[in-house]
Write a protein that holds these residues in place. Structure first.
Motif, PDB file in Angstrom:
ATOM      1  N   ARG A  29      15.654  26.421  -8.726  1.00 41.89           N
ATOM      2  CA  ARG A  29      14.822  25.873  -7.668  1.00 41.89           C
ATOM      3  C   ARG A  29      15.037  24.362  -7.572  1.00 41.89           C
ATOM      4  O   ARG A  29      15.146  23.688  -8.593  1.00 41.89           O
ATOM      5  N   PRO A  30      15.043  23.829  -6.370  1.00 40.01           N
ATOM      6  CA  PRO A  30      15.157  22.385  -6.241  1.00 40.01           C
ATOM      7  C   PRO A  30      13.872  21.703  -6.711  1.00 40.01           C
ATOM      8  O   PRO A  30      12.794  22.284  -6.615  1.00 40.01           O
ATOM      9  N   GLN A  31      14.022  20.526  -7.241  1.00 38.40           N
ATOM     10  CA  GLN A  31      12.865  19.763  -7.694  1.00 38.40           C
ATOM     11  C   GLN A  31      12.046  19.306  -6.497  1.00 38.40           C
ATOM     12  O   GLN A  31      12.586  18.917  -5.479  1.00 38.40           O
ATOM     13  N   LYS A  32      10.731  19.357  -6.642  1.00 36.53           N
ATOM     14  CA  LYS A  32       9.856  18.858  -5.588  1.00 36.53           C
ATOM     15  C   LYS A  32       9.739  17.347  -5.759  1.00 36.53           C
ATOM     16  O   LYS A  32       9.326  16.874  -6.811  1.00 36.53           O
ATOM     17  N   THR A  33      10.127  16.625  -4.767  1.00 30.51           N
ATOM     18  CA  THR A  33       9.972  15.188  -4.827  1.00 30.51           C
ATOM     19  C   THR A  33       9.185  14.747  -3.606  1.00 30.51           C
ATOM     20  O   THR A  33       9.473  15.150  -2.484  1.00 30.51           O
ATOM     21  N   VAL A  34       8.190  13.948  -3.861  1.00 27.86           N
ATOM     22  CA  VAL A  34       7.348  13.452  -2.790  1.00 27.86           C
ATOM     23  C   VAL A  34       6.738  12.144  -3.269  1.00 27.86           C
ATOM     24  O   VAL A  34       6.528  11.945  -4.463  1.00 27.86           O
ATOM     25  N   SER A  35       6.476  11.254  -2.346  1.00 28.75           N
ATOM     26  CA  SER A  35       5.878   9.981  -2.740  1.00 28.75           C
ATOM     27  C   SER A  35       4.364  10.108  -2.774  1.00 28.75           C
ATOM     28  O   SER A  35       3.770  10.935  -2.076  1.00 28.75           O
ATOM     29  N   VAL A  36       3.751   9.282  -3.593  1.00 29.72           N
ATOM     30  CA  VAL A  36       2.301   9.251  -3.687  1.00 29.72           C
ATOM     31  C   VAL A  36       1.711   8.877  -2.327  1.00 29.72           C
ATOM     32  O   VAL A  36       0.725   9.462  -1.880  1.00 29.72           O
ATOM     33  N   LYS A  37       2.345   7.941  -1.665  1.00 25.38           N
ATOM     34  CA  LYS A  37       1.867   7.488  -0.361  1.00 25.38           C
ATOM     35  C   LYS A  37       1.840   8.639   0.650  1.00 25.38           C
ATOM     36  O   LYS A  37       0.913   8.744   1.456  1.00 25.38           O
ATOM     37  N   TYR A  38       2.827   9.515   0.601  1.00 21.97           N
ATOM     38  CA  TYR A  38       2.877  10.656   1.508  1.00 21.97           C
ATOM     39  C   TYR A  38       1.712  11.608   1.236  1.00 21.97           C
ATOM     40  O   TYR A  38       1.056  12.085   2.163  1.00 21.97           O
ATOM     41  N   VAL A  39       1.448  11.900  -0.032  1.00 17.28           N
ATOM     42  CA  VAL A  39       0.345  12.787  -0.392  1.00 17.28           C
ATOM     43  C   VAL A  39      -0.977  12.168   0.049  1.00 17.28           C
ATOM     44  O   VAL A  39      -1.833  12.847   0.627  1.00 17.28           O
ATOM     45  N   VAL A  40      -1.140  10.867  -0.190  1.00 20.94           N
ATOM     46  CA  VAL A  40      -2.370  10.176   0.214  1.00 20.94           C
ATOM     47  C   VAL A  40      -2.552  10.265   1.719  1.00 20.94           C
ATOM     48  O   VAL A  40      -3.649  10.557   2.210  1.00 20.94           O
ATOM     49  N   SER A  41      -1.484  10.033   2.468  1.00 17.33           N
ATOM     50  CA  SER A  41      -1.603  10.050   3.927  1.00 17.33           C
ATOM     51  C   SER A  41      -1.977  11.443   4.436  1.00 17.33           C
ATOM     52  O   SER A  41      -2.821  11.578   5.331  1.00 17.33           O
ATOM     53  N   LYS A  42      -1.391  12.489   3.871  1.00 14.70           N
ATOM     54  CA  LYS A  42      -1.691  13.847   4.322  1.00 14.70           C
ATOM     55  C   LYS A  42      -3.112  14.276   3.961  1.00 14.70           C
ATOM     56  O   LYS A  42      -3.813  14.899   4.754  1.00 14.70           O
ATOM     57  N   VAL A  43      -3.555  13.933   2.753  1.00 17.87           N
ATOM     58  CA  VAL A  43      -4.910  14.294   2.341  1.00 17.87           C
ATOM     59  C   VAL A  43      -5.933  13.495   3.148  1.00 17.87           C
ATOM     60  O   VAL A  43      -6.943  14.045   3.605  1.00 17.87           O
ATOM     61  N   ALA A  44      -5.671  12.204   3.358  1.00 15.13           N
ATOM     62  CA  ALA A  44      -6.577  11.380   4.166  1.00 15.13           C
ATOM     63  C   ALA A  44      -6.655  11.908   5.599  1.00 15.13           C
ATOM     64  O   ALA A  44      -7.739  11.962   6.195  1.00 15.13           O
TER      65      ALA A  44
END
Length: 103
Positions: A29-44
């Motif tokens: 499986r490919p590694q999941k890579t995501v920035s903290v800023k992206y997660v914050v923006s989506k949750v916000a």
């Protein structure tokens, strides 16, 4: 594993180590890579709050839950360490809040 066996049967010879490695690489499986800023923006965006409020040192109810969701997602889905999460969220998270994430 079935792919390796099937390939060997079609070829008529046992696979060499290079072929096995190549087959195994194609199935990892490919590694999941995501920035903290992206997660914050989506949750916000989901909770309908301003991204900057996540980074504030506040205990308002409308900010606490999204912050905990962010910490949970970063820790469980993306294996980010607790100290990295705390630094990324502006130091607004404390060890007791990590205990809540574990529950």
């Amino acid at each position: 594993m079935n792919n390796i066996v099937c390939h060997a049967q079609v070829k008529g010879a046992p696979p060499d180590i290079a072929e096995v490695r190549q087959s195994l690489r194609s199935f990892t499986r490919p590694q999941k890579t995501v920035s903290v800023k992206y997660v914050v923006s989506k949750v916000a965006e989901f909770y309908g709050i301003d991204e900057d409020s996540i980074y504030e040192k506040t205990r308002r109810r409308e900010v606490v839950r999204p912050r905990q969701v962010i910490m949970y997602l970063l820790r469980e889905d993306f294996s980010v360490s607790y100290p990295t999460i705390a630094l990324s969220l502006g130091g607004a998270t404390t060890p007791p809040s990590f205990t809540r994430v574990k529950k």
